[in-house]
Design an enzyme around this catalytic site. Structure first.
Site, PDB file in Angstrom:
ATOM      1  N   LEU A  81       0.752  -1.192   0.119  1.00  0.00           N
ATOM      2  CA  LEU A  81       0.001   0.087   0.058  1.00  0.00           C
ATOM      3  C   LEU A  81       0.997   1.227  -0.032  1.00  0.00           C
ATOM      4  CD1 LEU A  81      -2.544  -0.968   2.748  1.00  0.00           C
ATOM      5  CD2 LEU A  81      -3.125  -0.607   0.271  1.00  0.00           C
ATOM      6  N   GLU A 111     -10.703   1.404   7.075  1.00  0.00           N
ATOM      7  CA  GLU A 111     -10.683   0.279   7.890  1.00  0.00           C
ATOM      8  C   GLU A 111      -9.409   0.480   8.644  1.00  0.00           C
ATOM      9  OE1 GLU A 111     -10.395  -3.079   5.249  1.00  0.00           O
ATOM     10  OE2 GLU A 111     -11.361  -1.705   3.884  1.00  0.00           O
ATOM     11  N   LYS A 113      -5.650  -0.550   9.914  1.00  0.00           N
ATOM     12  CA  LYS A 113      -4.605  -1.465   9.435  1.00  0.00           C
ATOM     13  C   LYS A 113      -4.115  -2.127  10.330  1.00  0.00           C
ATOM     14  CE  LYS A 113      -0.473  -0.613   6.264  1.00  0.00           C
ATOM     15  NZ  LYS A 113       0.439  -1.353   6.778  1.00  0.00           N
ATOM     16  N   ASP A 115      -1.970  -5.036  12.306  1.00  0.00           N
ATOM     17  CA  ASP A 115      -0.637  -5.250  12.435  1.00  0.00           C
ATOM     18  C   ASP A 115      -0.076  -6.714  12.578  1.00  0.00           C
ATOM     19  OD1 ASP A 115       1.988  -4.370  11.941  1.00  0.00           O
ATOM     20  OD2 ASP A 115       2.544  -3.457  13.898  1.00  0.00           O
ATOM     21  N   TYR A 222      -9.940  -8.493   5.202  1.00  0.00           N
ATOM     22  CA  TYR A 222     -10.106  -7.069   4.645  1.00  0.00           C
ATOM     23  C   TYR A 222     -10.493  -7.033   3.244  1.00  0.00           C
ATOM     24  CZ  TYR A 222      -5.225  -7.482   3.882  1.00  0.00           C
ATOM     25  OH  TYR A 222      -3.893  -7.797   3.590  1.00  0.00           O
ATOM     26  N   LYS A 285      -9.952   3.004   1.098  1.00  0.00           N
ATOM     27  CA  LYS A 285     -10.258   2.399  -0.396  1.00  0.00           C
ATOM     28  C   LYS A 285     -11.425   3.149  -0.732  1.00  0.00           C
ATOM     29  CE  LYS A 285      -8.482  -2.027   1.649  1.00  0.00           C
ATOM     30  NZ  LYS A 285      -8.812  -3.263   2.504  1.00  0.00           N
ATOM     31  N   LYS A 309      -0.204   6.165   8.122  1.00  0.00           N
ATOM     32  CA  LYS A 309       0.216   5.560   9.400  1.00  0.00           C
ATOM     33  C   LYS A 309       0.072   6.326  10.500  1.00  0.00           C
ATOM     34  CE  LYS A 309       2.882   2.331   7.262  1.00  0.00           C
ATOM     35  NZ  LYS A 309       3.748   1.107   7.548  1.00  0.00           N
ATOM     36  N   CYS A 403      30.029 -11.919  35.782  1.00  0.00           N
ATOM     37  CA  CYS A 403      28.488 -11.801  36.497  1.00  0.00           C
ATOM     38  C   CYS A 403      28.709 -10.447  37.625  1.00  0.00           C
ATOM     39  CB  CYS A 403      28.128 -13.166  37.081  1.00  0.00           C
ATOM     40  SG  CYS A 403      26.667 -12.814  38.374  1.00  0.00           S
ATOM     41  N   CYS A 406      28.255 -12.311  41.154  1.00  0.00           N
ATOM     42  CA  CYS A 406      29.115 -13.187  41.768  1.00  0.00           C
ATOM     43  C   CYS A 406      30.614 -13.156  41.170  1.00  0.00           C
ATOM     44  CB  CYS A 406      28.683 -14.623  41.797  1.00  0.00           C
ATOM     45  SG  CYS A 406      28.478 -15.302  40.280  1.00  0.00           S
ATOM     46  N   CYS A 421      25.366 -17.088  33.699  1.00  0.00           N
ATOM     47  CA  CYS A 421      26.534 -17.232  34.658  1.00  0.00           C
ATOM     48  C   CYS A 421      26.272 -18.628  35.140  1.00  0.00           C
ATOM     49  CB  CYS A 421      25.953 -16.101  35.976  1.00  0.00           C
ATOM     50  SG  CYS A 421      26.926 -16.507  37.395  1.00  0.00           S
ATOM     51  N   CYS A 427      25.614 -18.237  42.991  1.00  0.00           N
ATOM     52  CA  CYS A 427      25.395 -16.880  42.670  1.00  0.00           C
ATOM     53  C   CYS A 427      24.008 -16.288  43.278  1.00  0.00           C
ATOM     54  CB  CYS A 427      25.370 -17.040  41.152  1.00  0.00           C
ATOM     55  SG  CYS A 427      24.934 -15.478  40.537  1.00  0.00           S
TER      56      CYS A 427
HETATM   57  P1  AMP Z   1       2.538  -2.298   3.621  1.00  0.00           P
HETATM   58  O1  AMP Z   1       3.400  -3.740   4.195  1.00  0.00           O
HETATM   59  O2  AMP Z   1       3.084  -1.361   4.481  1.00  0.00           O
HETATM   60  O3  AMP Z   1       2.897  -2.126   2.235  1.00  0.00           O
HETATM   61  O4  AMP Z   1       0.969  -2.544   4.000  1.00  0.00           O
HETATM   62  C1  AMP Z   1       0.371  -3.374   3.089  1.00  0.00           C
HETATM   63  C2  AMP Z   1      -0.114  -4.321   4.143  1.00  0.00           C
HETATM   64  O5  AMP Z   1      -1.113  -3.825   4.933  1.00  0.00           O
HETATM   65  C3  AMP Z   1      -0.905  -5.207   3.235  1.00  0.00           C
HETATM   66  O6  AMP Z   1      -0.145  -6.356   2.714  1.00  0.00           O
HETATM   67  C4  AMP Z   1      -1.734  -6.045   4.470  1.00  0.00           C
HETATM   68  O7  AMP Z   1      -1.387  -7.277   4.800  1.00  0.00           O
HETATM   69  C5  AMP Z   1      -1.664  -4.854   5.526  1.00  0.00           C
HETATM   70  N1  AMP Z   1      -3.137  -4.456   5.954  1.00  0.00           N
HETATM   71  C6  AMP Z   1      -3.528  -4.461   7.427  1.00  0.00           C
HETATM   72  N2  AMP Z   1      -4.668  -4.068   7.268  1.00  0.00           N
HETATM   73  C7  AMP Z   1      -5.230  -3.891   6.104  1.00  0.00           C
HETATM   74  C8  AMP Z   1      -6.635  -3.434   5.457  1.00  0.00           C
HETATM   75  N3  AMP Z   1      -7.494  -3.111   6.415  1.00  0.00           N
HETATM   76  N4  AMP Z   1      -6.543  -3.288   4.343  1.00  0.00           N
HETATM   77  C9  AMP Z   1      -5.340  -3.744   3.374  1.00  0.00           C
HETATM   78  N5  AMP Z   1      -4.378  -3.982   3.763  1.00  0.00           N
HETATM   79  C10 AMP Z   1      -4.335  -4.164   5.188  1.00  0.00           C
HETATM   80 ZN    ZN Z   2      26.691 -14.933  38.868  1.00  0.00          ZN
END
Ligand code: AMP
Ligand code: ZN
Length: 665
Positions: A81, A111, A113, A115, A222, A285, A309, A403, A406, A421, A427
């Protein structure tokens, strides 16, 4: 009903329960009943292998080992993205796409994002086919066996949806589960995992899917990718995906302007901290799929989507000193002592530096100004050094060679990230740490004795190891600081009482490296005594379910140590349980194997729990509700009338408490 129909109906039923539990978070059946039905299905499938189905709920517990993951080419490329960091960036993006589309009438979805690690799930005719990681976007690894263990992912889709499609989503590790995994690691003196994202993506590449099944992974979806033109918008396709069982977060929102997009961003920039998982931004989107198609892709990104971000919460501060902590197994953890600084709502004074490699990699030195960030980690981390502020007389960090407690020279075995250690018995933090672990609640559960008292007793020379606890006398304890006669008596009584603690807990209490609570239980059940365990060979050890090389070697090292053997002998002399008690062995039979009991009402000769335990000790099973599978109902006083009626219609024998006792004696 034919066998095939029976198998099919069990699969449908179990799928529904999985969905209720893992997607809706609303259990509709007890764990026990679920396990029984699963077992029933497993047995039927074993007896009738012609009906095997990789998408059966029985396949979700794992079991397969993948040595090399197959590389699979994505049918549709998985793009990254484009990123944006401000409202202006988003407005620029909007202008670009308005121009390309020749229209200002664009609707957006917002939406979060998520992690984690991206995944592509392929379905054909409504059946799960495979799961492939993003890889380089063109091809990724087939991790299907591991993905099947994630129970919120549906393996069968109803007709109410497109039938040939790809579902894209993120494999995540919710924060709660991540913390639990780390607590277990810390209590085993293992280095905690750094963050949920890496742990989630690492989990996908584990070779043993049983191991994956144990991790609390989840999958948030997603995007639906399909050639079928059933839905006109992205939003509609996701709403329908949710209806047929996919976990599509309801945080998705439909808006018409970039201002509204920004409201969404502002709201979630703070609210995201209340979510049970980590997010690192918002993905915007174009909602209309026709418009998406018109916009198409650049060489890297879809033009119809953009990520925003969130700024990671980060501060800079001065690292005053690097100190070293010694764990109960002797593992050394370097710690950064910082100028206190406010970060994400708390004052941060210390940060973990993990190990020598990490310090070298970032070139972290004392008196450096460092950037500290708080992600999903329990402890904040140092992400970089501000080299512009490095003092001119600065010298590279020399990792501790001895250490701090000790002064013994540290060792580091190949392949191990940590220094140790080796002075196990001399110790102080190792000695105290081991005793503290020994007395802890999940181990010997010794009342009245806390960590501080242990340290005091050690300093006074009264205890050097856990066997010494059993020689302590009240008169020796009373003279200690802040100690009264009563508390001294409590301590001694608590120690005395710990002699009743069953063997499996004693084994855990010994603090053998890598032998956590669950492993101790497994070993106790298999070997039944310390003696048998200590004389077991490597091969005998790894033959036990879930015992790997690492654990086996650690047990062998422990039993080869004369000091340890002396301690064990002393514990034995003092009457600590070093084998599965005769009583519990004696009470364990297979008399009731294959029978399922429902227990209802009030009993006189034993409590309900004792009754249930007696059933299980004799190989029977206890279920909480009556079904055709129930073998007997043990009825006490006041058994519920609806239960009674159900038992009668199903023709299940109702027996009394006495009948049951006769049955097992
Ligand atoms: P990046 O890795 O920074 O290029 O971001 C793209 C990644 O964001 C995608 O490959 C998805 O795995 C992740 N992602 C997480 N949440 C979403 C979402 N709601 N829509 C699309 N991609 C998402
Ligand atoms: Zn020790």
């Amino acid at each position: 009903m034919t066998i095939q129909q029976k198998i099919q109906s069990l699969r449908v039923e179990l799928n529904k329960h999985n969905y209720n539990y893992y997607v809706l978070d609303n259990a509709t059946i007890s764990d026990l009943e679920f396990d029984q039905k699963l077992k029933e299905l497993q047995e039927l499938e074993e007896q009738h292998p012609q009906f095997f189905d990789a998408n059966s709920p029985t396949q979700r517990v794992g079991g397969s080992i993948t040595k090399n993951f197959d590389t699979v080419t994505h049918k549709n490329r998985m793009y990254s993205l484009d990123n944006s960091y401000s409202k202006e960036d988003l407005q620029d993006w909007e202008k670009r796409i308005q121009k390309m589309l020749g229209s200002e009438d664009i609707e957006y979805t917002c939406e979060l994002k998520f992690d984690g690690a991206s995944i592509n799930l392929t379905y054909k005719k409504g059946q799960f086919v495979n799961a492939v990681t993003r890889g380089d976007g063109f091809q990724g690894d087939d991790v299907s066996a591991n993905i099947r263990t994630i129970k919120s992912i549906p393996l069968l889709i109803s007709d109410d949806f497109v039938q040939d499609f790809e579902m894209r989503g993120e494999i995540i590790l919710p924060l709660d589960g991540f913390r639990k995994m780390n607590e277990e690691r810390i209590s085993n003196d293992e280095e905690p995992y750094r963050n949920p994202r890496n742990t989630a993506s690492g989990s996908l590449k584990l070779q043993d899917s049983t191991e994956v099944a144990k991790r609390p992974l989840d999958c948030l979806l997603y995007q639906v990718v399909t050639d079928e033109r059933k839905y006109k918008t992205h939003f509609e396709s996701l709403e329908n995906a949710r209806k047929v069982g996919f976990k599509v977060p309801k945080t998705i929102s439909l808006v018409k302007t970039i201002d509204k997009v920004f409201n969404f961003i502002n709201k979630w920039d703070t609210k995201r901290h209340d979510l049970p998982y980590e997010t690192d931004g918002v993905v915007i989107k174009v909602n209309n799929l026709q418009q998406q198609e018109e916009l198409g892709y650049t060489s890297k990104y879809p033009r119809w989507a953009i990520a925003y971000k969130f700024k990671a919460e980060q501060v800079s501060t001065i690292l005053n000193e690097i100190t070293y902590q010694v764990g109960r197994t002797g593992a050394i953890t370097p710690v950064a002592n910082l100028d206190p600084v406010q970060l994400a709502g708390t004052v941060v004074k210390r940060a973990s530096l993990h190990n020598a490699d990490q310090i070298a990699k970032l070139d972290i030195r004392e008196k450096d100004t460092v950037f500290v960030e708080k992600g999903g980690e329990i402890i904040p981390k140092i992400i970089a050094v501000d080299f512009t502020k490095r003092p001119t007389n600065s010298v590279p960090t020399q990792y501790a060679t001895h250490c701090p407690e000790c002064k013994t020279e540290l060792i580091r075995t190949e392949g191990d990230a940590k220094h140790y250690c080796p002075n196990e018995f001399g110790c102080a933090p190792q000695i105290t740490g081991r005793i503290q672990h020994f007395i802890s609640r999940k181990a010997m559960d010794i009342d009245g004795l806390g960590g501080e008292t242990v340290d005091l007793l050690r300093k006074e020379g009264l205890i050097q190891n856990y066997a010494d606890l059993y020689d302590l006398r009240v008169e020796q304890i009373i003279p200690l600081e802040r100690m009264a006669e009563k508390s001294a008596e409590n301590i001694v009584a608590g120690i005395e009482k710990s002699k009743e603690i069953p063997f499996e807990k004693v084994l855990f209490a010994l603090g053998i490296r890598f032998v956590g609570e669950t492993v101790a239980k497994k070993l106790a059940k298999h070997f039944k005594s310390m003696e048998a365990l200590m004389t077991a060979t490597f091969d005998e050890l790894i033959a036990v379910d879930e015992i790997g090389d690492r654990i086996a070697q650690s047990i062998i090292d422990f039993s080869n140590d004369l000091g340890n053997m002396q301690l064990i002998n002393r514990l034995k002399t003092h009457g600590v349980q070093l084998k599965v008690s005769a009583e519990s062995l004696e009470n364990q039979t297979d008399t009731l194997a294959g029978t399922i009991f429902v227990v209802s009402g009030v009993f006189h000769q034993m409590t309900r729990n004792e009754l249930k335990k007696a059933i299980e000790d004799n190989g029977g099973k206890v279920s909480s509700s009556i079904s055709k599978k129930t073998s007997y109902i043990v009825a006490g006083d006041n058994m519920g009338s609806s239960k009674l009626a159900k038992a009668e219609t199903l023709g299940i024998p109702i027996i009394s408490e006495q009948d049951f006792i006769d049955m097992i004696s």
